[in-house]
Scaffold this motif. Structure first.
Motif, PDB file in Angstrom:
ATOM      1  N   GLY A   1      33.422  45.022  37.373  1.00 26.99           N
ATOM      2  CA  GLY A   1      34.354  44.799  36.426  1.00 26.99           C
ATOM      3  C   GLY A   1      36.123  45.206  36.384  1.00 26.99           C
ATOM      4  O   GLY A   1      36.631  44.254  36.637  1.00 26.99           O
ATOM      5  N   GLN A   2      36.202  46.361  37.488  1.00 30.19           N
ATOM      6  CA  GLN A   2      37.474  45.981  38.224  1.00 30.19           C
ATOM      7  C   GLN A   2      38.033  45.072  38.890  1.00 30.19           C
ATOM      8  O   GLN A   2      38.856  44.984  38.609  1.00 30.19           O
ATOM      9  CB  GLN A   2      37.376  47.553  39.415  1.00 30.19           C
ATOM     10  CG  GLN A   2      37.139  48.733  38.072  1.00 30.19           C
ATOM     11  CD  GLN A   2      37.429  49.910  38.950  1.00 30.19           C
ATOM     12  OE1 GLN A   2      36.951  49.954  39.916  1.00 30.19           O
ATOM     13  NE2 GLN A   2      37.922  51.709  38.715  1.00 30.19           N
ATOM     14  N   PHE A   3      37.011  44.613  39.493  1.00 27.99           N
ATOM     15  CA  PHE A   3      37.800  43.128  40.423  1.00 27.99           C
ATOM     16  C   PHE A   3      37.722  42.452  39.828  1.00 27.99           C
ATOM     17  O   PHE A   3      38.917  42.042  39.959  1.00 27.99           O
ATOM     18  CB  PHE A   3      36.825  43.072  41.658  1.00 27.99           C
ATOM     19  CG  PHE A   3      36.744  43.382  43.004  1.00 27.99           C
ATOM     20  CD1 PHE A   3      37.548  43.077  43.352  1.00 27.99           C
ATOM     21  CD2 PHE A   3      35.904  45.123  43.262  1.00 27.99           C
ATOM     22  CE1 PHE A   3      36.926  43.952  45.246  1.00 27.99           C
ATOM     23  CE2 PHE A   3      35.820  45.793  44.181  1.00 27.99           C
ATOM     24  CZ  PHE A   3      36.466  45.290  45.286  1.00 27.99           C
ATOM     25  N   ALA A   4      37.581  41.988  38.812  1.00 32.57           N
ATOM     26  CA  ALA A   4      37.396  40.755  37.908  1.00 32.57           C
ATOM     27  C   ALA A   4      39.208  40.793  37.218  1.00 32.57           C
ATOM     28  O   ALA A   4      39.318  40.135  36.764  1.00 32.57           O
ATOM     29  CB  ALA A   4      36.048  40.368  36.782  1.00 32.57           C
ATOM     30  N   ASP A   5      38.560  42.522  36.469  1.00 33.27           N
ATOM     31  CA  ASP A   5      40.343  42.765  35.770  1.00 33.27           C
ATOM     32  C   ASP A   5      41.251  42.721  36.757  1.00 33.27           C
ATOM     33  O   ASP A   5      42.392  41.897  36.597  1.00 33.27           O
ATOM     34  CB  ASP A   5      40.053  44.222  35.315  1.00 33.27           C
ATOM     35  CG  ASP A   5      39.579  44.517  34.045  1.00 33.27           C
ATOM     36  OD1 ASP A   5      39.054  43.290  33.541  1.00 33.27           O
ATOM     37  OD2 ASP A   5      39.145  45.294  33.919  1.00 33.27           O
ATOM     38  N   ALA A   6      41.372  43.360  38.067  1.00 31.21           N
ATOM     39  CA  ALA A   6      42.445  42.851  39.454  1.00 31.21           C
ATOM     40  C   ALA A   6      42.399  41.756  39.362  1.00 31.21           C
ATOM     41  O   ALA A   6      44.025  40.920  39.837  1.00 31.21           O
ATOM     42  CB  ALA A   6      41.906  43.155  40.869  1.00 31.21           C
ATOM     43  N   ALA A   7      41.250  40.754  39.553  1.00 37.01           N
ATOM     44  CA  ALA A   7      41.900  38.716  39.619  1.00 37.01           C
ATOM     45  C   ALA A   7      42.376  38.550  38.393  1.00 37.01           C
ATOM     46  O   ALA A   7      43.203  37.811  39.214  1.00 37.01           O
ATOM     47  CB  ALA A   7      40.168  38.530  39.953  1.00 37.01           C
ATOM     48  N   ARG A   8      41.991  38.747  37.154  1.00 40.67           N
ATOM     49  CA  ARG A   8      42.925  37.953  36.466  1.00 40.67           C
ATOM     50  C   ARG A   8      44.634  39.265  36.160  1.00 40.67           C
ATOM     51  O   ARG A   8      45.726  38.015  35.842  1.00 40.67           O
ATOM     52  CB  ARG A   8      42.046  38.838  35.150  1.00 40.67           C
ATOM     53  CG  ARG A   8      43.099  38.483  33.539  1.00 40.67           C
ATOM     54  CD  ARG A   8      42.800  38.916  32.343  1.00 40.67           C
ATOM     55  NE  ARG A   8      42.343  40.184  33.050  1.00 40.67           N
ATOM     56  CZ  ARG A   8      43.180  41.051  32.471  1.00 40.67           C
ATOM     57  NH1 ARG A   8      43.948  41.380  31.576  1.00 40.67           N
ATOM     58  NH2 ARG A   8      42.209  42.211  31.966  1.00 40.67           N
ATOM     59  N   ARG A   9      44.862  40.141  36.551  1.00 38.77           N
ATOM     60  CA  ARG A   9      46.103  40.702  36.545  1.00 38.77           C
ATOM     61  C   ARG A   9      47.021  40.290  37.916  1.00 38.77           C
ATOM     62  O   ARG A   9      48.131  39.714  37.716  1.00 38.77           O
ATOM     63  CB  ARG A   9      46.236  42.257  37.269  1.00 38.77           C
ATOM     64  CG  ARG A   9      45.507  43.101  35.997  1.00 38.77           C
ATOM     65  CD  ARG A   9      45.838  44.315  36.327  1.00 38.77           C
ATOM     66  NE  ARG A   9      45.256  44.939  35.275  1.00 38.77           N
ATOM     67  CZ  ARG A   9      45.588  45.493  33.925  1.00 38.77           C
ATOM     68  NH1 ARG A   9      47.408  45.299  33.137  1.00 38.77           N
ATOM     69  NH2 ARG A   9      45.169  45.760  32.457  1.00 38.77           N
ATOM     70  N   ALA A  10      45.951  39.751  39.108  1.00 40.68           N
ATOM     71  CA  ALA A  10      46.716  39.008  40.185  1.00 40.68           C
ATOM     72  C   ALA A  10      47.207  38.070  39.551  1.00 40.68           C
ATOM     73  O   ALA A  10      48.329  37.373  40.216  1.00 40.68           O
ATOM     74  CB  ALA A  10      45.513  38.760  40.992  1.00 40.68           C
ATOM     75  N   ARG A  11      46.834  37.499  39.022  1.00 35.86           N
ATOM     76  CA  ARG A  11      47.202  35.609  38.762  1.00 35.86           C
ATOM     77  C   ARG A  11      48.095  35.943  37.872  1.00 35.86           C
ATOM     78  O   ARG A  11      49.218  35.507  37.918  1.00 35.86           O
ATOM     79  CB  ARG A  11      45.848  35.024  38.152  1.00 35.86           C
ATOM     80  CG  ARG A  11      46.133  33.514  37.379  1.00 35.86           C
ATOM     81  CD  ARG A  11      46.688  32.773  38.358  1.00 35.86           C
ATOM     82  NE  ARG A  11      47.591  31.824  38.360  1.00 35.86           N
ATOM     83  CZ  ARG A  11      48.389  31.104  39.086  1.00 35.86           C
ATOM     84  NH1 ARG A  11      48.714  31.540  41.558  1.00 35.86           N
ATOM     85  NH2 ARG A  11      49.025  29.630  38.942  1.00 35.86           N
TER      86      ARG A  11
END
Length: 366
Positions: A163-173
């Motif tokens: 879940g942290q990786f998913a949230d990080a991807a969203r924040r990265a965009r």
């Protein structure tokens, strides 16, 4: 025209040339307070210089998906909105210079909670010391004798990290990045799960190839679900632990054949390019180095898995980089120390090879 300076397209994204900057840790973010893990003036100057120098794609350093995912307390992170805002200044400038802003998402696993490289490289910060924490890993095996012993992750803990990786991807965009890379190399968490040398689990995240690759595939699926379909996802892999390649070592590790097999799985799940490096799990592994020493692994993945690759590893000269591309051994070149020594490496290489890079308008003479 030089192949090194031809554009390269993945999905809807076009990168202006094949000279790319590899992620390189700077250990320069604030370790506490409101700006913990946020990019600052140093990160701006460091990344902006390479964009002004003509580098086609510029990666941040390994950027942690959570506080305990950092290598050191001084690493960049992307788990909150302050960090997102700090990155926007950088991504905006990189894009203005014609470079593609890229971010590598990472979890350090058992190699976390350590000192900065120039203080005592790899020296552990005890969990009860200032800025220290208990590392997480697939199995409770320290990196070396002096390292902190990590806590073995539960299945709930693994789900939290996905879940942290998913949230990080969203924040990265939201921060303005056009490429996201999952860090699955160099002995960090995902690489620790992949390798039988570091993964001693007996549940669904260990044992056979399917179990050991499960976390990597779940992270990629989670990142791809958050990342726009029109933009590419990369994956950095250590093609080998440098154990099975050494006669007489006797230890079982991750191999180049495993990497090819994983590359096919990753490609089928929406990974667009494999960033092929080596090593990192076994601190005493015997590594055969030399100019371009990791290129053969990239070439093998490209030929056998049919996925685009970027090559790394002691590629320093323009003619050397050009040859890797023209010989069909890789699709792009990721430079590390060469770009630290010369932020204008791409501009100098273009002059040598007959290519072109964008020049800042401020450098044009009327």
């Amino acid at each position: 025209m030089s192949t090194l300076f031809e554009p390269y397209s993945l999905r809807s994204l076009s990168v202006p040339n094949r000279v790319w900057m590899s992620p390189m840790c700077q250990y320069s973010a604030a370790p506490e307070g409101a700006d913990t893990g946020a990019a600052n003036d140093w990160h701006f100057a460091h990344l902006a210089a390479r964009a002004a120098g003509g580098t086609g794609l510029v990666f941040t350093e390994a950027t942690a998906v959570g506080p305990e995912a950092r290598i050191s307390p001084y690493d960049l992170g992307i788990w909150n909105d302050v960090q997102v805002a700090a990155f926007r200044r950088i991504t905006g400038f990189l894009r203005e210079q014609g470079s593609v802003p890229a971010i590598q998402l990472a979890h350090a696993g058992r190699k976390s909670s350590v000192e900065r490289a120039w203080i005592r490289r790899g020296a552990p910060i005890p969990p009860d010391a200032q800025y220290g924490w208990v590392p997480l890993a697939p199995s409770a095996l320290p990196f070396h004798e002096a390292s902190n012993t990590p806590e073995e992750l539960t299945t709930d803990g693994i789900a939290t990290i996905v879940g942290q990786f998913a949230d990080a991807a969203r924040r990265a965009r939201a921060a303005g990045f056009d490429v996201v890379e999952v860090h699955g190399a160099h002995g960090y968490l995902i690489n620790q799960f992949l390798s039988p040398f570091t993964n001693r689990r007996t549940d669904g995240y260990g044992g056979d190839f399917a179990g050991r690759t499960r976390l990597a595939l779940e992270v990629v699926d989670a990142v791809r679900a958050e990342w726009p379909d029109e933009l590419p996802v990369f994956f950095r892999v250590s093609a080998t632990d440098w154990l099975s390649e050494n006669p007489g070592d006797g230890r079982e590790g991750w191999t180049a054949a495993d990497t090819v097999r994983l590359a096919k799985e990753l490609h089928s799940r929406g990974v667009d390019l494999l960033d092929v490096s080596t090593g990192g799990n076994a601190p005493d592994a015997k590594i055969t180095t030399g100019p371009g020493y990791q290129v053969p692994f990239a070439e093998q993945v490209r030929q056998e898995a049919g996925i685009p690759v970027a090559a790394v590893g002691e590629i320093t000269e323009p003619a050397q980089a050009e040859a890797v591309l023209t010989e069909g051994r890789a699709d792009a070149i990721l430079l590390g120390r060469a770009l630290l020594r010369d932020p204008y490496w791409a501009r100098h290489a273009a002059a040598e090879l007959g290519g072109e890079v964008a020049t800042p308008v401020q450098y044009h003479r009327s």
